[in-house]
Design an enzyme around this catalytic site. Structure first.
Site, mmCIF file in Angstrom:
data_model
loop_
_atom_site.group_PDB
_atom_site.id
_atom_site.type_symbol
_atom_site.label_atom_id
_atom_site.label_comp_id
_atom_site.label_asym_id
_atom_site.label_seq_id
_atom_site.Cartn_x
_atom_site.Cartn_y
_atom_site.Cartn_z
ATOM 1 N N GLU A 208 41.005 34.924 50.934
ATOM 2 C CA GLU A 208 42.012 35.556 50.257
ATOM 3 C C GLU A 208 42.355 37.023 50.438
ATOM 4 O OE1 GLU A 208 41.509 33.589 46.441
ATOM 5 O OE2 GLU A 208 42.299 31.502 47.471
ATOM 6 N N ASP A 243 37.584 34.282 38.911
ATOM 7 C CA ASP A 243 37.698 32.921 38.995
ATOM 8 C C ASP A 243 36.083 32.595 39.488
ATOM 9 O OD1 ASP A 243 37.578 30.104 39.762
ATOM 10 O OD2 ASP A 243 39.137 30.512 41.440
ATOM 11 N N GLU A 286 38.651 31.930 35.177
ATOM 12 C CA GLU A 286 38.868 30.740 35.386
ATOM 13 C C GLU A 286 37.548 29.869 35.760
ATOM 14 O OE1 GLU A 286 41.670 30.959 38.902
ATOM 15 O OE2 GLU A 286 41.079 29.154 39.802
ATOM 16 N N LYS A 336 48.846 24.442 40.965
ATOM 17 C CA LYS A 336 48.761 24.575 42.454
ATOM 18 C C LYS A 336 49.274 23.276 42.748
ATOM 19 C CE LYS A 336 44.199 26.684 43.292
ATOM 20 N NZ LYS A 336 42.605 26.159 43.334
ATOM 21 N N ARG A 365 46.551 28.845 47.753
ATOM 22 C CA ARG A 365 45.454 28.190 47.949
ATOM 23 C C ARG A 365 44.570 29.053 48.887
ATOM 24 N NH1 ARG A 365 44.450 23.091 45.928
ATOM 25 N NH2 ARG A 365 42.480 23.842 46.041
ATOM 26 N N SER A 366 43.460 28.765 49.123
ATOM 27 C CA SER A 366 42.596 29.480 50.330
ATOM 28 C C SER A 366 43.471 29.505 51.811
ATOM 29 C CB SER A 366 41.102 29.303 50.485
ATOM 30 O OG SER A 366 41.020 28.019 50.712
HETATM 31 P P1 PGA Z 1 41.057 27.178 47.075
HETATM 32 O O1 PGA Z 1 40.438 28.287 46.209
HETATM 33 O O2 PGA Z 1 42.277 27.424 47.309
HETATM 34 O O3 PGA Z 1 39.959 27.004 48.378
HETATM 35 O O4 PGA Z 1 40.862 26.029 46.299
HETATM 36 C C1 PGA Z 1 41.314 29.010 45.395
HETATM 37 C C2 PGA Z 1 40.961 28.481 43.822
HETATM 38 O O5 PGA Z 1 39.765 27.999 43.702
HETATM 39 O O6 PGA Z 1 41.282 29.003 43.037
HETATM 40 ZN ZN ZN Z 2 39.977 28.359 41.164
#
Ligand code: PGA
Ligand code: ZN
Length: 425
Positions: A208, A243, A286, A336, A365-366
């Site tokens: 990210e 987070d 978070e 999300k 998202r990642s």
């Molecule tokens: P992810 O990471 O999109 O890989 O879930 C982002 C998060 O945990 O907020």
């Molecule tokens: Zn998260």
């Protein structure tokens, strides 16, 4: 009403920023291409997320292909929705949920259903000649505070830092444009500080866009961020956030959290957060605890008195949110769209959160593409907060740049959430 009927829906396999396949969907209205959307995907995923359908064929993309999901859009969903009014978002989403028939969208795939859901929303907005945020909510006007994850760890980087995201929130800015400027300036100072101590290799970034440094534990990253903020001259304009994604460093067998070479039980970890929150202006944490510990989330929410966000805890799922609200677990929900798999259900969860005085933080998202759809969503929700990475890679800049466009379009109606990010005025 003029006819705005879906004539065809076509999906294709495209690539996300990690080089993994994902689904892109085109919606045709009265024979014309009217809306397109891409499906995001996670890496640090919650156990209770809706099912992402991947081909599991080791001969293609090491099993990560999404041709089955694409075929489900083209051969199952498209014929079922042909002739439907494109503006009937909720009916369309509910029809896909029924067509799938499983509790977690495992038959057609949440990626297939969500791709159609989002592309239908875009097509509806375009057919009505409205920007997406305004199509979803005529009262959309709040520009969010960006949660910028300067230092990355966890599953999103190749380093040993357990906590996934060390975040700066530019709450003192007067606009989104200024928020972006402030954080980018801080990041340049941070880059110098990281190079000074760890060398240039430590400025490689995670999924990210935050630096993936050799730092460990929780204290050193804060020291670096606070120093960069001070040197950039923004101490009074920012607060901090985390987070923790605590699932990824919770030792389930031992029932203990393993962080920076130490072991913590739940109370010990909460005490550590408290110590940090007393030292730095931390406004939001978070996933401070693992995803099944609803009682622990209630305890940490009460103990810290700041925003506590449930990501893996709630997975944008109204049933898990209801369970949390009943006992005061967290006081905000991460939003999300692909965790639940349709726009209407995600909006239901957000509405439910607001009704119970919970904040809503819209999140990347990642695995993202250049599609900036969540920028329109965060403004449509008047949510006041967005997590969409550092503006140093295309799939993240597309979101920040879209928010700049929206701020300009809204003109004098635009309100930057600032310090009221949890409950925008
Ligand atoms: P992810 O990471 O999109 O890989 O879930 C982002 C998060 O945990 O907020
Ligand atoms: Zn998260």
């Amino acid at each position: 009403m003029i006819n705005l009927r879906i004539s065809e829906i076509r999906a294709r396999e495209i690539i996300d920023c990690r080089g993994w396949p994902t689904v892109q969907v085109d919606v045709y209205v009265e024979g014309r291409l009217m809306g397109r959307a891409d499906v995001p995907a996670g890496r640090s995923t919650g156990t209770h997320e809706a099912h992402e359908l991947r081909d599991q064929d080791p001969k293609r993309y090491r099993g990560l292909g999404v041709q089955k999901a694409v075929a489900n859009v083209n051969n199952v969903i498209s014929p079922a929705l042909k002739g439907w009014e494109v503006v009937e978002q909720r009916k369309i989403d509910m029809a896909m949920v029924a067509l799938d028939g499983t509790p977690n969208k495992s038959r057609l795939g949440a990626n297939a259903i969500l791709g159609v859901s989002l592309a239908v929303a875009r097509a509806g907005a375009n057919a009505c000649e409205l920007p997406l945020y305004r199509y979803i909510n005529p009262n959309a006007h709040v520009l969010p505070v960006p949660l910028m994850n300067f230092l990355n760890g966890g599953k999103l980087t190749a380093n040993d830092l357990e906590i996934q995201e060390f975040i700066i929130m530019p709450v003192g800015a007067r606009s989104y444009a200024q928020a972006l400027q402030i954080t980018t300036e801080i990041n340049e100072v941070l880059r110098d500080l990281v190079i000074e101590k760890y060398g240039i290799l430590a400025t490689n970034t995670g999924d990210e866009g935050g630096f993936a440094t050799p730092m460990r534990g929780i204290r050193e990253p804060f020291e670096f961020m606070a120093k960069a903020v001070e040197m950039a001259g923004y101490t009074d304009d920012v607060v901090y956030a985390l987070d923790c994604a605590a699932n990824s460093w919770f030792n389930r067998k031992k029932g203990l959290y393993e962080l920076g070479g130490e072991r913590y039980d739940r109370d010990g970890l909460i005490a550590l957060y408290k110590e940090m929150a007393d030292k730095y202006p931390i406004a939001s944490i978070e996933d401070p605890l693992e995803e099944e510990d609803f009682e622990g989330f209630a305890a940490v929410t009460k103990e810290l008195g700041i925003q506590i966000v449930g990501d893996d805890l709630f997975v944008t799922n109204i049933n898990r949110l209801r369970k949390g609200i009943a006992i005061g677990a967290a006081n905000a929900m991460l939003f999300k769209v692909n965790q639940i798999g349709s726009l209407s259900e995600a909006l239901d969860s957000a509405e439910f959160a607001y009704r119970h005085n919970y904040g809503v933080q819209v999140s990347e998202r990642s695995g993202e593409t250049e599609d900036p759809l969540i920028s329109d969503l965060v403004v449509a929700l008047n949510s006041g907060q967005i997590k969409t990475g550092m503006p140093v890679r295309g799939e993240r800049t597309s979101k920040h740049n879209r928010l700049l466009q929206i701020e300009e379009e809204l003109g004098s109606a635009a309100v930057y959430a600032g310090r009221n990010f949890r409950r925008p005025a």
